[in-house]
Each structure stands twice: as C-alpha cells, then as structure tokens.
Design a protein around this motif. Sequence first.
Motif, PDB file in Angstrom:
ATOM      1  N   TRP A  29       0.926  -2.109  -6.263  1.00 17.82           N
ATOM      2  CA  TRP A  29      -0.935  -1.335  -5.801  1.00 17.82           C
ATOM      3  C   TRP A  29      -0.414  -0.727  -4.076  1.00 17.82           C
ATOM      4  N   VAL A  30       0.765  -1.411  -3.597  1.00 15.77           N
ATOM      5  CA  VAL A  30       0.928  -1.432  -2.283  1.00 15.77           C
ATOM      6  C   VAL A  30       2.287   0.384  -2.435  1.00 15.77           C
ATOM      7  N   GLU A  31       3.284  -0.122  -3.112  1.00 10.79           N
ATOM      8  CA  GLU A  31       3.989   0.909  -3.264  1.00 10.79           C
ATOM      9  C   GLU A  31       2.958   2.412  -3.765  1.00 10.79           C
ATOM     10  N   GLU A  32       1.893   2.747  -4.830  1.00  8.68           N
ATOM     11  CA  GLU A  32       1.300   3.592  -4.570  1.00  8.68           C
ATOM     12  C   GLU A  32       0.898   4.071  -3.631  1.00  8.68           C
ATOM     13  N   ALA A  33      -0.057   3.840  -2.968  1.00 11.50           N
ATOM     14  CA  ALA A  33      -0.121   3.540  -1.425  1.00 11.50           C
ATOM     15  C   ALA A  33       0.478   4.762  -0.695  1.00 11.50           C
ATOM     16  N   ALA A  34       1.971   4.144  -0.869  1.00 15.06           N
ATOM     17  CA  ALA A  34       3.575   4.002  -0.092  1.00 15.06           C
ATOM     18  C   ALA A  34       4.027   5.622  -0.393  1.00 15.06           C
ATOM     19  N   ALA A  35       3.450   5.639  -2.223  1.00 16.15           N
ATOM     20  CA  ALA A  35       4.145   6.889  -2.039  1.00 16.15           C
ATOM     21  C   ALA A  35       3.224   8.381  -2.100  1.00 16.15           C
ATOM     22  N   ALA A  36       1.903   8.068  -2.274  1.00 17.05           N
ATOM     23  CA  ALA A  36       0.951   9.196  -1.336  1.00 17.05           C
ATOM     24  C   ALA A  36       0.827   9.069  -0.256  1.00 17.05           C
ATOM     25  N   GLY A  37       2.363   8.754   0.965  1.00 14.34           N
ATOM     26  CA  GLY A  37       2.009   8.714   1.885  1.00 14.34           C
ATOM     27  C   GLY A  37       1.420   7.788   2.719  1.00 14.34           C
ATOM     28  N   ALA A  38       0.452   7.058   2.787  1.00 16.79           N
ATOM     29  CA  ALA A  38      -0.186   6.430   3.618  1.00 16.79           C
ATOM     30  C   ALA A  38       0.474   5.424   4.223  1.00 16.79           C
ATOM     31  N   SER A  39      -0.026   5.299   5.257  1.00 18.46           N
ATOM     32  CA  SER A  39       0.393   4.369   6.847  1.00 18.46           C
ATOM     33  C   SER A  39       0.031   3.304   6.919  1.00 18.46           C
ATOM     34  N   LEU A  40      -0.770   3.310   6.278  1.00 27.28           N
ATOM     35  CA  LEU A  40      -2.111   2.038   6.636  1.00 27.28           C
ATOM     36  C   LEU A  40      -2.867   2.034   5.308  1.00 27.28           C
ATOM     37  N   ALA A  41      -2.551   0.427   4.551  1.00 27.68           N
ATOM     38  CA  ALA A  41      -3.498   0.253   3.536  1.00 27.68           C
ATOM     39  C   ALA A  41      -4.568  -1.141   3.932  1.00 27.68           C
ATOM     40  N   VAL A  42      -5.381  -0.447   3.277  1.00 29.37           N
ATOM     41  CA  VAL A  42      -6.455  -1.880   3.362  1.00 29.37           C
ATOM     42  C   VAL A  42      -7.469  -2.149   2.575  1.00 29.37           C
ATOM     43  N   PHE A  43      -7.187  -3.977   2.166  1.00 33.68           N
ATOM     44  CA  PHE A  43      -7.583  -4.649   0.926  1.00 33.68           C
ATOM     45  C   PHE A  43      -9.156  -5.401   1.635  1.00 33.68           C
ATOM     46  N   PRO A  44      -9.845  -5.680   0.072  1.00 31.72           N
ATOM     47  CA  PRO A  44     -10.613  -5.928   0.933  1.00 31.72           C
ATOM     48  C   PRO A  44     -11.235  -7.172   1.345  1.00 31.72           C
ATOM     49  N   ARG A  86       9.433  -3.117   3.543  1.00 34.54           N
ATOM     50  CA  ARG A  86      10.275  -2.390   2.876  1.00 34.54           C
ATOM     51  C   ARG A  86       9.390  -1.444   2.340  1.00 34.54           C
ATOM     52  N   THR A  87       7.595  -1.310   3.023  1.00 29.35           N
ATOM     53  CA  THR A  87       7.131   0.758   2.388  1.00 29.35           C
ATOM     54  C   THR A  87       7.499   0.967   3.883  1.00 29.35           C
ATOM     55  N   GLY A  88       7.390   0.488   5.344  1.00 33.25           N
ATOM     56  CA  GLY A  88       7.171   0.801   6.280  1.00 33.25           C
ATOM     57  C   GLY A  88       5.996   1.068   7.124  1.00 33.25           C
ATOM     58  N   ARG A 106     -12.024 -20.935   7.119  1.00 33.66           N
ATOM     59  CA  ARG A 106     -12.703 -19.464   7.133  1.00 33.66           C
ATOM     60  C   ARG A 106     -12.341 -18.787   6.114  1.00 33.66           C
ATOM     61  N   ASN A 107     -12.842 -17.508   6.883  1.00 35.87           N
ATOM     62  CA  ASN A 107     -12.088 -15.756   6.089  1.00 35.87           C
ATOM     63  C   ASN A 107     -11.898 -15.753   6.941  1.00 35.87           C
ATOM     64  N   ALA A 108     -10.437 -15.467   6.720  1.00 35.82           N
ATOM     65  CA  ALA A 108      -9.186 -14.902   7.478  1.00 35.82           C
ATOM     66  C   ALA A 108      -8.626 -13.571   6.399  1.00 35.82           C
ATOM     67  N   ALA A 109      -8.549 -12.412   7.594  1.00 32.18           N
ATOM     68  CA  ALA A 109      -7.703 -11.426   6.979  1.00 32.18           C
ATOM     69  C   ALA A 109      -6.729 -11.095   7.822  1.00 32.18           C
ATOM     70  N   ARG A 110      -5.438 -10.654   7.157  1.00 33.31           N
ATOM     71  CA  ARG A 110      -4.559 -10.910   8.362  1.00 33.31           C
ATOM     72  C   ARG A 110      -3.542  -9.493   8.345  1.00 33.31           C
ATOM     73  N   LEU A 111      -3.190  -8.330   9.211  1.00 30.56           N
ATOM     74  CA  LEU A 111      -2.447  -7.300   9.142  1.00 30.56           C
ATOM     75  C   LEU A 111      -0.864  -8.094   9.748  1.00 30.56           C
ATOM     76  N   PHE A 112      -0.270  -7.116   8.743  1.00 29.63           N
ATOM     77  CA  PHE A 112       0.782  -7.082   9.041  1.00 29.63           C
ATOM     78  C   PHE A 112       1.421  -5.894   9.883  1.00 29.63           C
ATOM     79  N   ALA A 113       2.492  -5.825  10.379  1.00 25.27           N
ATOM     80  CA  ALA A 113       3.179  -4.792  10.645  1.00 25.27           C
ATOM     81  C   ALA A 113       4.427  -4.531   9.648  1.00 25.27           C
TER      82      ALA A 113
END
Length: 298
Positions: A29-44, A86-88, A106-113
């Motif tokens: 999933w992450v590689e598909e988003a990166a291949a499409a040129g995404a700089s930010l991927a958001v999961f639910p 790896r994907t930037g 607790r319901n935690a969403a984590r953001l990775f740079a």
Amino acid sequence: MVSFTVAAAQYPIDRLESWEAYAAKLTRWVEEAAAAGASLAVFPEYGAMELASLDPETMGDLAGSIETVSALLPRVDALHGQLAARTGMHILAASAPRKDADGRFRNAARLFAPNGKASVQDKLVMTRFEREEWDIAPGASLRVFDTALGRLAVSICYDSEFPLLARACVEAGAEVLLVPSCTDTLHGYWRVRIGAQARALEGQCYAVHSPTVGDAAWSPAVDENRGAAGVYGPPDRGMPEDGVVALGVEGAAQWVFGEVDTARVADLRADGGVLNARHWAEQPGAVALPAVEVVDLR
C-alpha cells in the motif's frame, strides 16, 4: 508554501495469516502511494485492528483483540518508520488502541516523517461504542505537527464532529486536517464526512478523510466498515465549487489521490470570498479554545 499530492486510503480490514502477510500488505500500500507521487499517506482509524487476526485464540473476543493489537504497536511503528524513510513520505499510520501506564487504552494515531521523527495524536472524544463496549479512555493533548509539508493536525473520526478542536488547531497554524475514520454504517460515514467538510469550510483549510472499508465477520471490533475517502477544501476561489478535491468509490479498497496547495490556504484566509477563519471570534458564544502543543517533525 508547499504543493503536494496526498493519498487517502480506503483501507480493507483483512484476516491476516502472519506478521509477514501484514508487513507485505502495508508495504504494498505504501509503495503504491509513493509510486503515484504522494508525499503524504493517510490510513484510517482502527485499521490496525486487523492485526488481532494474528492471534486466532483471542481474535473473536473484543478485549483480547484490543490487547493483541496494543502489544504489537512497537513492531508496527518500527515498520511504518522504515517505510517512511525508504519512500520519503510522511505516513499517518492507522490508529490503534495503545495501553498506557495507567492500564487504560487510548485510540492513538501516529504520524511518521521521512527524517525519522514521529509523534502521536490521541482521540479526545469517545463514541458510544468506545465508552460503553471498548472501554477506551480519551486522550488529553491536542497537537499540531510542523512538517516539511506544512502544519498538519489530526482529528480522529468523532473528533471531527466537534468544531472547537479543529478550530484550536487552525489558530495554531494548521493548514491540513487529517481525518482517519472507522464507521460501520453510511450514517456514520456521512457524519464524519460532513464534519470534515465543515471543518475545511470554517478553517479555510484542507481536510483529508480516510475510512476503513469492507467486512470482517471474524472481528467483534471492526466487522462492518462503510465509507469513501475524500480530500476536501473550502468552496471558494481556486477550489472546486463543492469543495470536493477528490472522492473515492464507497466501499472500494483503493487509494484516493488529491492535490494540496498550502498557498491556497494562505490566499483564502487573507482574501477569500468569505473570511471564516478570520471572523470566527465574531460569532456570539465564541469561547476560549483548548491549548495546542506544536510538535516539530521537520
């Protein structure tokens, strides 16, 4: 000012055979988003609950599922950190129950740079099922994340239906609001979508909505999932007339890609057809907003 492509996941809950199957799925999933040129991927929201299937003895039990997923979080986060580097890309991981020192979840969403930094936004307002069945405790801190893409904030599902939370983030400089969700009916989906679009209107910013989709009869937590991913902006000059930048097909497992330009946010806040962000305090009853911590992920 930054212009970039964002990828919002319509993410299916799968029954996984092994950790390796999960790692392969997430990587794909992450590689598909990166291949499409995404700089930010958001999961639910609660997309991580599919990890409960790795323990067949407890996956049919709600409390057992929550414990299993929480115990896997360090491993999950390490994988997300590696993929971001790896994907930037910046990656908002699917939220998960996290067991804290007080014994509460607790319901935690984590953001990775991609530079290796990471932070977390906990859900602040619990839905009825989280209060009455899951026993999930609310978080306490509201954060805005200073990133190479601009200032991002996270409003997990039900939180997006409470305008003061997003407003506090807007006053702290948020330009893009990330809205991960998990809803089992179209009523729930529309509540979150309407909330996301309303927050984009009020804050003259972008809102990126990512839901879980599909059925997972084996799970007492996320057995039914309805929704469509979307990228929304205020319906004003330079934006679509209805504010819908991108929208997925309800129920499909897919990425939805949209273009974000933070220069448009600055322009509309300074000289839009309306000035909702500037005029917020003029409404009767406007009150002091919750404190916001600014976290540097640059």
